[in-house]
Scaffold this active site. Sequence first.
Site, PDB file in Angstrom:
ATOM      1  NE  ARG A 143      -2.185  -1.058   3.810  1.00  0.00           N
ATOM      2  CZ  ARG A 143      -2.877  -1.155   4.942  1.00  0.00           C
ATOM      3  NH1 ARG A 143      -4.185  -0.991   4.917  1.00  0.00           N
ATOM      4  NH2 ARG A 143      -2.284  -1.400   6.083  1.00  0.00           N
ATOM      5  CG  HIS A 198      -5.974  -7.033  12.251  1.00  0.00           C
ATOM      6  ND1 HIS A 198      -7.112  -6.571  12.867  1.00  0.00           N
ATOM      7  CD2 HIS A 198      -5.042  -6.056  12.392  1.00  0.00           C
ATOM      8  CE1 HIS A 198      -6.878  -5.355  13.355  1.00  0.00           C
ATOM      9  NE2 HIS A 198      -5.622  -5.027  13.083  1.00  0.00           N
ATOM     10  CD  GLU A 217      -8.159   1.642   9.935  1.00  0.00           C
ATOM     11  OE1 GLU A 217      -7.213   1.070  10.515  1.00  0.00           O
ATOM     12  OE2 GLU A 217      -8.136   1.936   8.741  1.00  0.00           O
ATOM     13  CD1 TRP A 234      -1.165  -3.924  12.500  1.00  0.00           C
ATOM     14  CD2 TRP A 234       0.248  -2.920  13.908  1.00  0.00           C
ATOM     15  NE1 TRP A 234      -1.877  -2.981  13.213  1.00  0.00           N
ATOM     16  CE2 TRP A 234      -1.040  -2.352  14.085  1.00  0.00           C
ATOM     17  CE3 TRP A 234       1.291  -2.444  14.706  1.00  0.00           C
ATOM     18  CZ2 TRP A 234      -1.314  -1.346  15.015  1.00  0.00           C
ATOM     19  CZ3 TRP A 234       1.022  -1.436  15.630  1.00  0.00           C
ATOM     20  CH2 TRP A 234      -0.264  -0.898  15.780  1.00  0.00           C
ATOM     21  CG  ASN A 293      -5.997   3.378   5.101  1.00  0.00           C
ATOM     22  OD1 ASN A 293      -6.938   3.412   5.893  1.00  0.00           O
ATOM     23  ND2 ASN A 293      -4.890   2.700   5.343  1.00  0.00           N
ATOM     24  CD  GLU A 294      -3.455   3.801   9.328  1.00  0.00           C
ATOM     25  OE1 GLU A 294      -2.500   3.102   8.948  1.00  0.00           O
ATOM     26  OE2 GLU A 294      -4.047   3.593  10.402  1.00  0.00           O
TER      27      GLU A 294
HETATM   28  C1  GLA Z   1      -4.162   0.338   9.555  1.00  0.00           C
HETATM   29  C2  GLA Z   1      -4.901   0.380   8.242  1.00  0.00           C
HETATM   30  C3  GLA Z   1      -5.928  -0.718   8.092  1.00  0.00           C
HETATM   31  C4  GLA Z   1      -5.402  -2.009   8.643  1.00  0.00           C
HETATM   32  C5  GLA Z   1      -5.021  -1.798  10.082  1.00  0.00           C
HETATM   33  C6  GLA Z   1      -4.593  -3.050  10.801  1.00  0.00           C
HETATM   34  O1  GLA Z   1      -4.711   1.117  10.522  1.00  0.00           O
HETATM   35  O2  GLA Z   1      -5.534   1.603   8.023  1.00  0.00           O
HETATM   36  O3  GLA Z   1      -6.234  -0.844   6.732  1.00  0.00           O
HETATM   37  O4  GLA Z   1      -4.297  -2.410   7.910  1.00  0.00           O
HETATM   38  O5  GLA Z   1      -3.945  -0.911  10.129  1.00  0.00           O
HETATM   39  O6  GLA Z   1      -4.359  -2.817  12.165  1.00  0.00           O
END
Ligand code: GLA
Length: 679
Positions: free
Chosen positions: A124, A367, A316, A324, A162-163
């Site tokens: 990603r 996860h 989230e 992770w 995303n992030e």
């Molecule tokens: C991040 C991502 C999610 C997922 C989570 C797993 O926060 O935004 O897509 O990968 O980690 O903890």
Amino acid sequence: MASARGAVVSSPPDTTGAVPPLLLGAAWYPEQWPEARWEADLALMEKAHLHVVRVGEFAWSSLEPTEDHYDLDWLERAINLAGKHGIYTVLGTPTATPPAWLTTKYPETLRIDENGRRDEHGNRLQYDWSNEKYRALSRGIVERLATRFGHNPYVIGWQIDNEISQTSTAEGARKQFQDWLQKRYGTLDALNARWTTSYWSQSYSDWSQIPIPKHGGVDSGNPGLLLCWRLFISDTWKSYLLNQINVIRPRADARQFITTNTMGFFQYYDHYITEDVLDLAAWDNYVPDGKVDPVWNGMAHDLTRGFKRKNFWIMETQPGFVNWSGVNPSLKKGDIRALVWHDIAHGADAVSFWQWRSALNGQEQYHGTLVGADGTPVPLYPEVQQVGAEFEKVGALLRGTQVQSQVAVLHSYESRWAIEWQPQSNKFDPLAEMARYYGPLHRATQAVDVVPPNVDLSMYKLVVAPALNLLTDADAKNLIAYVNGGGNLELTTRSGMKDGDNALYPERQPGPLASLLGGRVEQFYALKDAVPVEGDMLHSNASIWAELLSTSSPDTKVLLRYGKSNGWLDGQPAVISRRVGKGSITYVGTILDDAATATLTAHLLSEAHVTPASLVVPDGVEASVRSGPGGAVHFLINFSDKAQTIHLPKAMKDELGSGGKVSDLALPVSGVAILSESR
Ligand code: GLA
């Protein structure tokens, strides 16, 4: 995608205005499952009282399987089907995961990492955030999504990417950085002067000579260059977001918010710059070690709330555990509920689990989820279901309520960066310094704001600025105006040392605030051993960092002095304070232990006439307040490992429990109580 590409389901009814005030939800990836399965998943979500899903965020290859060939029908069917289950959608733009056709055809859109290597397809955030071609391709897919879903009644908001976090050291980024510098400084003479490039022969005679700092600027380099690179990164993320916002906003209903999900204290760009262009702040709250720390978690909430200075979302959070970390323990039974209520207590209006069900393949098979690989609920599901039912029960009570604080803690990315680049003591952690004050402040007042130094501070009785190392002229003026207007400002160690270019002020600390303080830092010392600190208020020990202070004004008082130490510090001022009209300015030159920090904080709160919280809780229980037109709503959460009893100052309504009035409250381990005063 195993689903049939059929007709779009008929238009949904207009549900605008019916969105519940508190939303519990999950990330749902319908593109990973046969369409025949969707109904079962949504029914299970509905049964758990989930009312929001995050959809689409990584689905670019399903939405645009080949260049300029779009398939959005499946997404519309998924969104509308969820809507029929009372579940709203936050639609993610899929730009965090460019499809293979894109990166193959346009390899220049891939980022060049800190070691000069081009990133590859299959993970990603492998795109170059500064790349114009990538931005154009992003606009293409986002325009299709916004046109199709900008008026969909079930879509309540948009999450961009995303992030966002990865940058690029590509030549194109470097050229943009040089142009950015030219805009900031105008001339090379100005840049050379502000960065003191005569040091180590760093002077530039052409803009094209200016490098991206080594390793993407995570370690050493000219402090001005390092700072500017991070500010450039921040501005480039801002324009990255705007690239999509400018496509969505004209095509979307005003009721649809636009946000992106951030990562707590993640520090590689200045979030105050990027959040400026968003409607809503949202962060991803993970507890990788499985143990919620209410001080650090609360501080991260309050940081995020401070981005827009209003309620926020948890975009989230972990259903038990992540995948992770080194070891990925689960939160214990009851702690997910406690964590979710902690989110709400600090001003969140929605909490979304990541994720509903693991993809059968992909990088995150271990996860935590709410249903297992077999599609049936995991042991955590009933706990989530309970929270969902509770959201429905107390949602109306919390509608329109916010955290209202009399005190603020200042947070500055630039100060954190400046200290981390030249720590002088590797034991000095700017965030730990912030937490040291945040903890007792929150305990005493049960509501603390975390805001940057450039905002209007006049509503606060006390403002604490931990390690505000880098102070721009504008920030300094803002703080001086605050104190002159009757505010009480507490600066701590290392404050006011550097200017807006990360250069040393040619005055002693706290630089532009020294004359207001009527005192200054004569010298700083990194400590190996503890140093005694004493005064009328307390006798304690200081560690890690000590600044030898002096007073220059007769009305600047010495509150604490150092005891016998390295000779330089012996008997010298450690904490000084001066009244300024109705306000005051205090400088704390060292790191006190927790008990002494709490005593000093209590003293400053009382001097600033901050109203103490009436509801007193035992250690290990966190109390927080949200207030609104209907009065105050108290949240009590037992984070300790034993049952606790709380004696309330007056009878209050036990909103999650019996619904009747209580004067004493028993809180089991991980227990949560919500108490209202009126009604
Ligand atoms: C991040 C991502 C999610 C997922 C989570 C797993 O926060 O935004 O897509 O990968 O980690 O903890």
